[in-house]
Design an enzyme around this catalytic site. Structure first.
Site, PDB file in Angstrom:
ATOM      1  N   SER A  93      83.407  55.478  28.601  1.00 49.44           N
ATOM      2  CA  SER A  93      83.427  56.816  29.194  1.00 49.44           C
ATOM      3  C   SER A  93      82.261  56.970  30.186  1.00 49.44           C
ATOM      4  CB  SER A  93      83.399  57.860  28.078  1.00 49.44           C
ATOM      5  OG  SER A  93      83.748  59.129  28.553  1.00 49.44           O
ATOM      6  N   ASP A 112      94.842  57.951  25.359  1.00 51.15           N
ATOM      7  CA  ASP A 112      93.640  58.632  25.842  1.00 51.15           C
ATOM      8  C   ASP A 112      94.024  59.811  26.730  1.00 51.15           C
ATOM      9  OD1 ASP A 112      91.141  59.372  26.778  1.00 51.15           O
ATOM     10  OD2 ASP A 112      90.517  57.327  27.284  1.00 51.15           O
ATOM     11  N   HIS A 124      90.620  58.411  23.219  1.00 54.45           N
ATOM     12  CA  HIS A 124      89.371  58.230  23.958  1.00 54.45           C
ATOM     13  C   HIS A 124      88.303  57.530  23.122  1.00 54.45           C
ATOM     14  CE1 HIS A 124      87.071  59.065  27.544  1.00 54.45           C
ATOM     15  NE2 HIS A 124      86.081  59.597  26.839  1.00 54.45           N
TER      16      HIS A 124
END
Length: 267
Positions: free
Chosen positions: A95, A217, A245
């Site tokens: 991320s 995700d 995620h």
């Protein structure tokens, strides 16, 4: 844990094992201990030296309540490499952490041996921009959401249907999220970092990169991951099923296998 004073801040870090170094870079709002459940043990067992750290904004590193940007965080990584006397290292980011690794690979390719980019993208879109702005407005408001509600919403955002449909697993994760979803000035500063459209710049990355996307995700879609891999010259791509995620927590065996196989490839 060690504390280093570098780049004008206090940075907590962990340095374990011997062998070729791998630096793990965490995403928004999470500390280095998120790697300890699965990735650190797997990499140590595979013979790597593993370095993790708490990004600025996450205690016990400096919280920096006045705010900061992505470049500050990239400079922290460079300062940490110098502090550890590492001329270069492999990097794994997820991320926001992957975005930092992308920027590092672009700016200082000699510092990055290989890069694994998880749950990442090269640009945002209308939905993610709107969500980011809304979450910042919520963080800046006087509204305090009940912890169990915040945990439930977060679980829906970051976990796959496979996890959400498993009552025992989801109850465990809801308990963890309820305790860990704390809003601080440092987390708010991390939330404000939005990379914008960096696809054109990433065409100049020369580092060997491996993009891992998570099939369920909702924060960073598999299509965005594929787009990133298609943009970075020579990058490889893998899509992992049954994870959202937080895929590195949901499907750690698959993630670890993908990471280690890539790190073992010749540069």
């Amino acid at each position: 844990m060690a504390i280093a004073h570098l780049n004008g801040i206090q940075l907590s870090h962990y340095d374990q094992g011997t062998g070729e170094p791998v630096v793990l870079v965490m995403g928004t709002g999470a500390g280095a201990n998120g790697w300890n459940l699965h990735q650190v043990p797997a990499l140590l067992a595979a013979g790597y030296r593993v370095i993790t750290f708490d990004n600025r904004g996450i205690a016990p590193s400096s919280v920096c309540p006045g705010g900061f940007g992505a470049q500050d965080m990239v400079d922290d990584i460079l300062a940490l490499l110098d502090h550890l006397e590492l001329p270069a290292a492999n990097f794994v980011g997820t991320s926001l952490g992957a975005h930092l690794v992308q920027e590092l690979a672009l700016q200082r390719p000699e510092k990055v041996t290989r890069a694994v980019l998880m749950a990442s993208r090269g640009r945002s879109d209308a939905m993610r921009d709107r969500l980011s702005r809304a979450e910042l407005r919520l963080a800046d408001s006087a509204v305090v959401l009940p912890p169990d509600y915040r945990a439930a919403v977060r679980a829906l955002q970051v976990f796959s249907p496979a996890t959400l449909g498993d009552d025992e697993r989801v109850n465990d994760w809801l308990d963890v999220l309820e305790l860990s979803q704390q809003q601080t000035a440092g987390v708010r500063a991390q939330m404000a970092i939005e990379p914008g459209d960096r696809l054109a710049a990433y065409r100049d990355i020369t580092v060997a990169c491996h993009v891992i996307a998570f099939a369920d995700d909702l924060i960073t879609t598999p299509g965005q991951g594929r787009e990133l891999a298609d943009t970075i010259p020579g990058a490889t791509f893998e899509l992992l099923a049954d994870c959202g995620h937080y895929g590195y927590l949901e499907q750690p065996d698959a993630v670890n296998k993908s990471v280690i196989e890539f790190l073992r490839r010749p540069v």
